[in-house]
Design a protein around this motif. Structure first.
Motif, PDB file in Angstrom:
ATOM      1  N   ALA A   1       0.836  -1.209   0.000  1.00 53.80           N
ATOM      2  CA  ALA A   1       0.000   0.000   0.000  1.00 53.80           C
ATOM      3  C   ALA A   1       0.868   1.255   0.000  1.00 53.80           C
ATOM      4  O   ALA A   1       0.575   2.210  -0.727  1.00 53.80           O
TER       5      ALA A   1
ATOM      6  N   TYR B   1      -2.306  -0.578  -3.985  1.00 57.36           N
ATOM      7  CA  TYR B   1      -3.433  -0.701  -3.052  1.00 57.36           C
ATOM      8  C   TYR B   1      -4.276  -1.954  -3.288  1.00 57.36           C
ATOM      9  O   TYR B   1      -4.630  -2.644  -2.332  1.00 57.36           O
TER      10      TYR B   1
ATOM     11  N   ALA C   1      -5.402   1.340   2.618  1.00 58.99           N
ATOM     12  CA  ALA C   1      -5.480   1.017   1.190  1.00 58.99           C
ATOM     13  C   ALA C   1      -6.805   1.483   0.583  1.00 58.99           C
ATOM     14  O   ALA C   1      -6.822   2.051  -0.523  1.00 58.99           O
TER      15      ALA C   1
ATOM     16  N   LYS D   1      -6.802   5.299   0.264  1.00 58.22           N
ATOM     17  CA  LYS D   1      -5.949   5.736  -0.838  1.00 58.22           C
ATOM     18  C   LYS D   1      -6.585   5.444  -2.197  1.00 58.22           C
ATOM     19  O   LYS D   1      -6.261   6.108  -3.179  1.00 58.22           O
TER      20      LYS D   1
END
Length: 176
Positions: free
Chosen positions: A71, A76, A101, A104
């Motif tokens: 990550a 991710y 993750a 993001k």
């Protein structure tokens, strides 16, 4: 004399050669760097090599730590796929990294949900509180981000990395 020199320098040369050929991922300051494994593989700390994600030899702790490294490297989806292989996915670390993750990936509300589950399991986990605060900043909830900042301060003070990073995120968002 030559034999003694060879005995001492050969391992050093081998280490230098190997370190130059491996790409190392950045991780938590508390943990040593580990090689970046190819997609579908995970670093096994016991065997000191990459193994298939599906290998039953790789413990959850290694899977969790490596998912975080993925990550942090912007991988991710791979991180989430690796977290899906955990035997025990409901740990504070695993939930925190799943939240990281997903956040993001732009799924901030989902990330917040994972962070809150992690906080329930370990209220003294400063990193999850930092990431939760950053998610609140994204949502424009600076009041909730400030609450997390105060929680971090009570855990590790105002000089720890988690406090500094969240304070900076809050400060930066106030300028816009």
């Amino acid at each position: 004399m030559n034999t003694r020199f060879a005995v001492f320098t050969a391992p050093l040369l081998l280490a230098v050669a190997l370190s130059g050929s491996l790409a190392f991922a950045n991780g938590d300051a508390d943990e040593p760097s580990k090689p970046n494994c190819p997609k579908g593989q995970v670093w096994d700390s016991k065997q000191q090599r990459c193994l298939k994600q599906t290998s039953s030899l790789v413990p959850d702790a290694d899977r969790t730590d490596y998912a975080y490294r993925l990550a942090k490297d912007g991988r991710y989806e791979e991180a989430l796929t690796l977290l899906d292989t955990l035997k025990e996915p409901n740990t504070a670390k695993a939930l925190n990294y799943r939240g990281y993750a997903t956040r993001k990936l732009g799924r901030t509300d989902e990330g917040i949900n994972y962070y809150l589950q992690s906080v329930k399991l370990d209220p003294q986990y400063a990193q999850v509180r930092e990431y939760l605060g950053e998610a609140y900043v994204i949502k424009g909830r600076l009041d909730l981000a400030q609450e997390q900042l105060q929680q971090i301060k009570s855990i590790c003070g105002n000089t720890c990395e988690q406090y500094q990073d969240l304070a900076e995120a809050i400060n930066d968002s106030s300028k816009t």
